[in-house]
Design a protein around this motif. Structure first.
Motif, PDB file in Angstrom:
ATOM      1  N   CYS A  26       0.834  -1.194   0.000  1.00 49.45           N
ATOM      2  CA  CYS A  26       0.000   0.000   0.000  1.00 49.45           C
ATOM      3  C   CYS A  26       0.878   1.257   0.000  1.00 49.45           C
ATOM      4  O   CYS A  26       0.651   2.190  -0.766  1.00 49.45           O
ATOM      5  N   ALA A  32      -0.981   4.334   3.104  1.00 53.47           N
ATOM      6  CA  ALA A  32      -0.557   4.648   4.466  1.00 53.47           C
ATOM      7  C   ALA A  32      -0.192   3.436   5.302  1.00 53.47           C
ATOM      8  O   ALA A  32       0.085   3.568   6.485  1.00 53.47           O
ATOM      9  N   CYS A  33      -0.178   2.223   4.739  1.00 57.34           N
ATOM     10  CA  CYS A  33       0.191   1.057   5.542  1.00 57.34           C
ATOM     11  C   CYS A  33       1.046   0.114   4.705  1.00 57.34           C
ATOM     12  O   CYS A  33       1.339   0.383   3.547  1.00 57.34           O
ATOM     13  N   GLN A  35       0.309  -3.068   3.979  1.00 55.09           N
ATOM     14  CA  GLN A  35      -0.496  -4.167   3.444  1.00 55.09           C
ATOM     15  C   GLN A  35       0.027  -4.549   2.055  1.00 55.09           C
ATOM     16  O   GLN A  35       0.281  -3.685   1.222  1.00 55.09           O
ATOM     17  N   HIS A  52      -8.763  -1.067  -1.603  1.00 58.16           N
ATOM     18  CA  HIS A  52      -8.084  -1.111  -0.308  1.00 58.16           C
ATOM     19  C   HIS A  52      -8.101   0.264   0.363  1.00 58.16           C
ATOM     20  O   HIS A  52      -8.399   0.386   1.551  1.00 58.16           O
ATOM     21  N   HIS A  57      -8.376   3.476   4.256  1.00 54.94           N
ATOM     22  CA  HIS A  57      -7.849   4.839   4.427  1.00 54.94           C
ATOM     23  C   HIS A  57      -8.752   5.857   3.732  1.00 54.94           C
ATOM     24  O   HIS A  57      -8.403   6.380   2.665  1.00 54.94           O
TER      25      HIS A  57
HETATM   26 ZN   LIG Z   1      -3.142   0.546   3.249  1.00 50.90          ZN
END
Ligand SMILES: [Zn+2]
Length: 89
Positions: A26, A32-33, A35, A52, A57
């Protein structure tokens, strides 16, 4: 005599086999993560990432939507080279 500089580089169209998956996080896609997201094609990755981001987010999704409205090609222009650089899993 033909100047060799005029030779056009042809882009090879990628063959689409079902197991040609690439994985990006991501974060690599502007999110922001960390994943991991997998897809076979860039178009599929865009859809996967969009889903996602909308799920996880909402703020990032809003920012991306705004960016898309201002310049629909901007995100892809920045992220696609990363996708292209990824080796297939
Ligand atoms: Zn993410």
């Amino acid at each position: 005599m033909m100047p060799s500089m005029l030779r056009i580089r042809h882009q090879t169209i990628s063959h689409t086999e079902s197991d040609d998956m690439k994985t990006m996080t991501c974060r690599e896609l502007g999110g922001a993560c960390d994943q991991k997201l997998s897809a076979e094609t860039w178009d599929e990755m865009v859809k996967t990432m969009t889903k996602h981001v909308m799920d996880k987010h909402p703020d990032t999704a809003k920012a991306m939507e705004k960016m898309h409205n201002e310049d629909p090609k901007k995100w892809g222009r920045e992220m696609k080279p990363k996708w292209d650089a990824k080796a297939e899993d």
